[in-house]
Design an enzyme around this catalytic site. Structure first.
Site, PDB file in Angstrom:
ATOM      1  CG  HIS A 111      10.501  -5.984  -1.539  1.00 12.70           C
ATOM      2  ND1 HIS A 111       9.274  -6.613  -1.632  1.00 12.70           N
ATOM      3  CD2 HIS A 111      10.278  -4.677  -1.839  1.00 12.70           C
ATOM      4  CE1 HIS A 111       8.350  -5.722  -1.984  1.00 12.70           C
ATOM      5  NE2 HIS A 111       8.931  -4.540  -2.109  1.00 12.70           N
ATOM      6  CG  ASP A 148       5.421  -1.140   0.955  1.00  5.46           C
ATOM      7  OD1 ASP A 148       6.197  -0.214   1.223  1.00  5.46           O
ATOM      8  OD2 ASP A 148       5.317  -1.639  -0.197  1.00  5.46           O
ATOM      9  CG  HIS A 150       5.617  -2.843  -3.672  1.00  2.00           C
ATOM     10  ND1 HIS A 150       5.927  -1.541  -3.314  1.00  2.00           N
ATOM     11  CD2 HIS A 150       5.454  -2.844  -5.010  1.00  2.00           C
ATOM     12  CE1 HIS A 150       5.962  -0.792  -4.410  1.00  2.00           C
ATOM     13  NE2 HIS A 150       5.677  -1.552  -5.455  1.00  2.00           N
ATOM     14  CG  ASP A 229       4.766   1.757  -1.375  1.00  2.00           C
ATOM     15  OD1 ASP A 229       4.020   1.335  -0.466  1.00  2.00           O
ATOM     16  OD2 ASP A 229       5.791   1.165  -1.733  1.00  2.00           O
TER      17      ASP A 229
HETATM   18 ZN   LIG Z   1       6.550  -0.689  -1.478  1.00  2.00          ZN
END
Ligand SMILES: [Zn+2]
Length: 295
Positions: A111, A148, A150, A229
């Site tokens: 991120h 992931d 995200h 995740d």
């Molecule tokens: Zn994540």
């Protein structure tokens, strides 16, 4: 990052236990992560951003960056070693000193944008490793695969205009960081998944989006943003993958690496916050890499 924060030291302990459970803990060539030089970090981050982070890092107490992301006196040392792990792994794999590598690092990185820390991330470990492979390793084509849950917005931000990098990311949307779903053919492949999606939809999406893009890009090295995740048990998201799905995607990645780049893979831990699920998923990921490296 504070009591109750999901990005916690127990994550790496859980992975250690997971490796033990599948019986490979003693078969791995383990290496300590060196600290990344600031020059390597500044290849992908704004130098004022890096200097500012170093300047505001506390010697005691905590400095909040956003609601989820906090600097403690030890954060940047860990972040520099996390970035250094990726660099050392790239060096080892390009030198033929290791077939592939998994870096069990914290904090995560995908991120972290060119000039912004967010979402538990400070330095973009995978982007730093990719930029090192291009600048120092002399490669002309690398692929970053990010499963992931995200979206890897930071990695996209860093490499948006870099034709030598193919970036493929599967992610739940809408969900943090609320990215748009627009792909750029041949360069930036986005695979959004709706809440509730499980392994069969995920697998079809990877086959549809990632495998043809890899075939076109023919990367000389594959880097993996390995977040776990998207597992059914994870408290931060709503996909329904199982450990077997992480094994499946890792098998497809090792096949692609065998086809295009002599099996060269460097994988870095990103998210994964349900400790039992993280342990089981990371263990089959590493076990699959180990098997591929022994072929
Ligand atoms: Zn994540």
């Amino acid at each position: 990052m504070g009591r109750g924060h999901p990005e916690a030291p127990g994550r790496l302990k859980a992975i250690e236990q997971g490796l033990d459970v599948v019986g490979i803990a003693d078969r791995l060539d383990r290496r300590e992560a060196p600290e990344a030089p600031l020059d390597a970090i500044k290849r992908v981050h704004d130098e004022f951003y890096v200097d500012e982070l170093l300047a505001i890092a506390p010697t005691t107490g905590r400095v909040p960056i956003d609601g989820d992301t906090v600097l403690t006196p030890h954060t940047l040392a860990a972040a520099r070693h996390a970035a250094g792990a990726g660099i050392a792994a790239v060096d080892a794999v390009l030198a033929g000193d290791a077939a592939n590598a998994f870096c069990a690092v914290r904090p995560p990185g995908h991120h972290a944008e060119y000039a912004r820390a967010m979402g538990f991330c400070f330095f973009n470990n995978i982007a730093i490793a990719a930029a090192h492979a291009l600048a120092v390793g002399g490669l002309e084509r690398v692929a970053i695969l990010d499963f992931d849950v995200h979206h890897g917005n930071g990695t996209e931000d860093v490499f948006r205009h870099e034709p030598r990098v193919l970036f493929c990311s599967s992610y739940q949307n809408p969900l943090f960081p609320f990215t748009n779903d627009e792909s750029v053919p041949g360069r930036l492949i986005k695979t959004p998944l709706r809440a509730g999606v499980g392994g069969s939809v995920f697998r079809r999406a990877v086959e549809r989006d990632w495998l043809p893009a890899l075939d076109e890009a023919r990367p000389q090295l594959i880097l993996v943003s390995a977040g776990f995740d998207a597992h059914r048990a994870d408290p931060l998201a709503d996909l329904n993958l199982e450990a077997e799905d992480f094994q499946w995607v890792t098998e497809r990645i090792t096949e692609a690496a065998d086809r295009y780049c002599d099996g060269r893979i460097v994988s870095l831990l990103e998210g994964g916050y349900a400790l039992d699920a993280l342990a089981a998923s990371a263990a089959v990921h590493v076990q699959t890499l180990l098997r591929a490296g022994e072929r």
